[in-house]
Scaffold this active site. Structure first.
Site, PDB file in Angstrom:
ATOM      1  N   LYS A 117      81.271  -4.140  28.147  1.00 61.81           N
ATOM      2  CA  LYS A 117      82.348  -4.763  28.941  1.00 61.81           C
ATOM      3  C   LYS A 117      82.865  -6.026  28.240  1.00 61.81           C
ATOM      4  O   LYS A 117      82.102  -6.747  27.583  1.00 61.81           O
ATOM      5  CB  LYS A 117      81.790  -5.113  30.339  1.00 61.81           C
ATOM      6  CG  LYS A 117      82.744  -5.879  31.234  1.00 61.81           C
ATOM      7  CD  LYS A 117      83.957  -5.069  31.644  1.00 61.81           C
ATOM      8  CE  LYS A 117      84.979  -5.941  32.398  1.00 61.81           C
ATOM      9  NZ  LYS A 117      86.317  -5.315  32.429  1.00 61.81           N
TER      10      LYS A 117
ATOM     11  N   ILE B 223      90.393  -5.755  36.757  1.00 66.07           N
ATOM     12  CA  ILE B 223      89.067  -6.319  37.012  1.00 66.07           C
ATOM     13  C   ILE B 223      89.085  -7.817  36.721  1.00 66.07           C
ATOM     14  O   ILE B 223      88.431  -8.598  37.420  1.00 66.07           O
ATOM     15  CB  ILE B 223      87.990  -5.624  36.125  1.00 66.07           C
ATOM     16  CG1 ILE B 223      88.063  -4.089  36.247  1.00 66.07           C
ATOM     17  CG2 ILE B 223      86.581  -6.146  36.454  1.00 66.07           C
ATOM     18  CD1 ILE B 223      87.719  -3.500  37.576  1.00 66.07           C
ATOM     19  N   GLY B 224      89.832  -8.214  35.691  1.00 68.62           N
ATOM     20  CA  GLY B 224      89.905  -9.640  35.360  1.00 68.62           C
ATOM     21  C   GLY B 224      88.709 -10.120  34.559  1.00 68.62           C
ATOM     22  O   GLY B 224      88.269 -11.259  34.686  1.00 68.62           O
TER      23      GLY B 224
ATOM     24  N   CYS C 227      94.013  -7.253  26.758  1.00 68.94           N
ATOM     25  CA  CYS C 227      93.690  -7.140  28.189  1.00 68.94           C
ATOM     26  C   CYS C 227      94.886  -7.598  29.011  1.00 68.94           C
ATOM     27  O   CYS C 227      95.311  -8.750  28.897  1.00 68.94           O
ATOM     28  CB  CYS C 227      92.471  -7.987  28.548  1.00 68.94           C
ATOM     29  SG  CYS C 227      92.083  -7.852  30.307  1.00 68.94           S
TER      30      CYS C 227
ATOM     31  N   LYS D 241      91.483  -4.321  19.008  1.00 70.70           N
ATOM     32  CA  LYS D 241      91.993  -3.406  20.039  1.00 70.70           C
ATOM     33  C   LYS D 241      93.445  -3.753  20.333  1.00 70.70           C
ATOM     34  O   LYS D 241      93.748  -4.829  20.863  1.00 70.70           O
ATOM     35  CB  LYS D 241      91.132  -3.511  21.296  1.00 70.70           C
ATOM     36  CG  LYS D 241      91.476  -2.476  22.339  1.00 70.70           C
ATOM     37  CD  LYS D 241      90.313  -2.263  23.260  1.00 70.70           C
ATOM     38  CE  LYS D 241      90.607  -1.235  24.324  1.00 70.70           C
ATOM     39  NZ  LYS D 241      89.448  -0.986  25.164  1.00 70.70           N
TER      40      LYS D 241
ATOM     41  N   GLY E  30      93.909   6.652  31.717  1.00 68.39           N
ATOM     42  CA  GLY E  30      93.756   8.047  32.133  1.00 68.39           C
ATOM     43  C   GLY E  30      94.849   8.946  31.568  1.00 68.39           C
ATOM     44  O   GLY E  30      95.679   8.517  30.762  1.00 68.39           O
TER      45      GLY E  30
ATOM     46  N   GLY F 165      92.844   6.846  25.270  1.00 67.16           N
ATOM     47  CA  GLY F 165      93.877   6.849  26.297  1.00 67.16           C
ATOM     48  C   GLY F 165      93.993   8.237  26.896  1.00 67.16           C
ATOM     49  O   GLY F 165      94.671   9.102  26.355  1.00 67.16           O
TER      50      GLY F 165
ATOM     51  N   GLY G 208      87.047   6.871  28.490  1.00 64.66           N
ATOM     52  CA  GLY G 208      86.888   5.801  29.479  1.00 64.66           C
ATOM     53  C   GLY G 208      87.060   6.324  30.884  1.00 64.66           C
ATOM     54  O   GLY G 208      86.099   6.739  31.552  1.00 64.66           O
TER      55      GLY G 208
HETATM   56  C1  LIG Z   1      87.954  -0.166  34.994  1.00 63.34           C
HETATM   57  C2  LIG Z   1      88.370  -0.455  33.580  1.00 63.34           C
HETATM   58  C3  LIG Z   1      87.951  -1.638  32.955  1.00 63.34           C
HETATM   59  C4  LIG Z   1      88.303  -1.916  31.643  1.00 63.34           C
HETATM   60  N1  LIG Z   1      87.848  -3.061  31.034  1.00 63.34           N
HETATM   61  C5  LIG Z   1      88.138  -3.288  29.721  1.00 63.34           C
HETATM   62  C6  LIG Z   1      87.578  -4.422  29.048  1.00 63.34           C
HETATM   63  O1  LIG Z   1      86.811  -5.210  29.594  1.00 63.34           O
HETATM   64  N2  LIG Z   1      87.922  -4.619  27.740  1.00 63.34           N
HETATM   65  C7  LIG Z   1      88.754  -3.736  27.064  1.00 63.34           C
HETATM   66  O2  LIG Z   1      89.026  -3.938  25.870  1.00 63.34           O
HETATM   67  N3  LIG Z   1      89.272  -2.644  27.685  1.00 63.34           N
HETATM   68  C8  LIG Z   1      88.969  -2.404  28.978  1.00 63.34           C
HETATM   69  N4  LIG Z   1      89.473  -1.287  29.602  1.00 63.34           N
HETATM   70  C9  LIG Z   1      90.350  -0.356  28.835  1.00 63.34           C
HETATM   71  C10 LIG Z   1      89.540   0.837  28.288  1.00 63.34           C
HETATM   72  O3  LIG Z   1      88.496   0.399  27.435  1.00 63.34           O
HETATM   73  C11 LIG Z   1      90.454   1.830  27.532  1.00 63.34           C
HETATM   74  O4  LIG Z   1      90.984   1.211  26.387  1.00 63.34           O
HETATM   75  C12 LIG Z   1      91.616   2.345  28.377  1.00 63.34           C
HETATM   76  O5  LIG Z   1      91.208   2.547  29.716  1.00 63.34           O
HETATM   77  C13 LIG Z   1      92.219   3.647  27.835  1.00 63.34           C
HETATM   78  O6  LIG Z   1      91.276   4.704  27.782  1.00 63.34           O
HETATM   79  P1  LIG Z   1      91.044   5.773  29.006  1.00 63.34           P
HETATM   80  O7  LIG Z   1      92.386   6.292  29.423  1.00 63.34           O
HETATM   81  O8  LIG Z   1      90.141   6.822  28.425  1.00 63.34           O
HETATM   82  O9  LIG Z   1      90.380   5.001  30.106  1.00 63.34           O
HETATM   83  C14 LIG Z   1      89.128  -0.987  30.918  1.00 63.34           C
HETATM   84  C15 LIG Z   1      89.552   0.190  31.554  1.00 63.34           C
HETATM   85  C16 LIG Z   1      89.181   0.476  32.853  1.00 63.34           C
HETATM   86  C17 LIG Z   1      89.642   1.772  33.482  1.00 63.34           C
END
Ligand SMILES: Cc1cc2nc3c(=O)[nH]c(=O)nc-3n(C[C@H](O)[C@H](O)[C@H](O)COP(=O)(O)O)c2cc1C
Length: 323
Positions: A54, A80-81, A138, A173, A225, A254, A276
């Site tokens: 995280k 989430i922040g 972020c 990232k 998603g 993604g 994710g």
């Molecule tokens: C609940 C949640 C929390 C996330 N927290 C972070 C984070 O702390 N740092 C970060 O770089 N990306 C964070 N992400 C982004 C994911 O790491 C990822 O890059 C993004 O969701 C795209 O992939 P996905 O569609 O497979 O989820 C978060 C995503 C979700 C859904």
């Protein structure tokens, strides 16, 4: 049968000098700090090449008020922040609980100032962590995050500061919420980035029409998603045009929810593929995706996943111009 006895050597790869047992990377924010997730019955760390922790800041953060997540028709909004216990607690109390024998662990570093990014990177540098991902994308914090990631100049300054603080692999990232992601990647490479994660979430909103209020406490959130997959694929393709001549790897991400999605990302230019939001639908998704990639390699007579990376036959009408 123990699915892990049938581990497929064709799925293994090298990423910035690290061995990933499979191309799959569990994404930051979707598996806590790694140790909770490994308790899911049936999950093995060997299902993932790497696990991103995280997002971590210098001091502890409580994160945003509710609601922090909301399911959309083809994905999820989150704000989430950056809730986290602070870098020293992650290094001092959490890393020792992780099993480094089966997978690689990547820290995800965030900050409100360039100095904070540098300091958090330095704290992780002095730890067993395998690599450091710089989260300059972020969308859910008021300062730093995407405010840095959407400016190539600021992105490069953050990368350069983190580079001063560590010799571990640095993965930047990138934000999709910007005009020219390829130009940003170029600047980050010059500043010392070893690899990229492409993409973070896209900014979005959901509205409660009865209350006439945004549903997310932060008003807006990051969309992840399946809804974002086509956008993410194009961004990976564009960044790969910059990275390919230099041999710089990408973690494409993604909307990956099955093996075909993961293969698409590799064909677009990703060396590894993040999962994710898909884990919220199916926590044991990785084993299923690994099996699907193995089947694909067999069907198409490829000897390893490396053969897929950027192995795309472009249509003649398609432009490859990225800037
Ligand atoms: C609940 C949640 C929390 C996330 N927290 C972070 C984070 O702390 N740092 C970060 O770089 N990306 C964070 N992400 C982004 C994911 O790491 C990822 O890059 C993004 O969701 C795209 O992939 P996905 O569609 O497979 O989820 C978060 C995503 C979700 C859904």
């Amino acid at each position: 049968m123990d699915a892990h006895k049938s581990e497929d050597a064709r799925l293994a790869l090298q990423f910035c000098g690290m061995r990933f047992a499979t191309p799959l990377v569990l994404l930051s924010g979707c598996v806590g700090f790694g140790e909770e997730y490994t308790r899911v019955a049936g999950f093995s760390n060997r299902d993932a090449g790497a696990v991103c922790l995280k997002g971590t800041t210098l001091d502890p953060r409580l994160g945003n008020g509710p609601h922090r997540v909301y399911e959309t028709s083809a994905g999820m909004l989150n704000a989430i922040g950056l809730q986290n216990p602070g870098a020293r607690a992650v290094v001092g109390e959490i890393l020792s609980k992780l099993d480094f024998s089966e997978t690689r662990f990547i820290a995800n570093v965030s900050g409100s100032t360039i100095e904070e990014y540098e300091e958090v990177t330095r704290i992780f540098d002095d730890s067993p962590i395998d690599a450091i991902e710089i989260n300059i994308s972020c969308p859910n914090v008021k300062e730093g995050g995407v405010a840095f990631g959407n400016s190539p100049e600021m992105s490069a300054r953050v990368v350069a500061a983190c580079r001063r603080a560590t010799r571990k692999p640095l993965i930047t990232k990138l934000s999709p919420n910007q005009t020219d992601i390829a130009d940003n990647a170029r600047r980050c490479i010059e500043a010392g980035s070893d690899a990229f994660a492409v993409i973070n979430t896209l900014m979005g909103m959901a509205i409660d029409i009865e209350q006439r209020r945004p549903i997310i406490g932060n008003n807006q959130g990051g969309l992840s998603g399946p809804a974002i997959k086509p956008i993410a694929l194009l961004k990976v393709f564009q960044v790969h045009q910059v990275c390919r001549p230099l041999g710089i790897p990408i973690i494409g991400q993604g909307g990956v929810v099955n093996a075909a999605d993961a293969i698409e990302f590799m064909l677009a230019g990703a060396t590894a593929v993040g999962v994710g939001t898909g884990l919220f639908y199916e926590p044991l998704l990785c084993a299923e995706i690994n099996r699907g990639i193995s089947d694909y390699l067999t069907r198409h007579q490829f000897s390893s996943v490396g053969d897929l990376v950027g192995n795309l036959q472009l249509n003649s009408a398609t432009t490859t111009k990225t800037t």
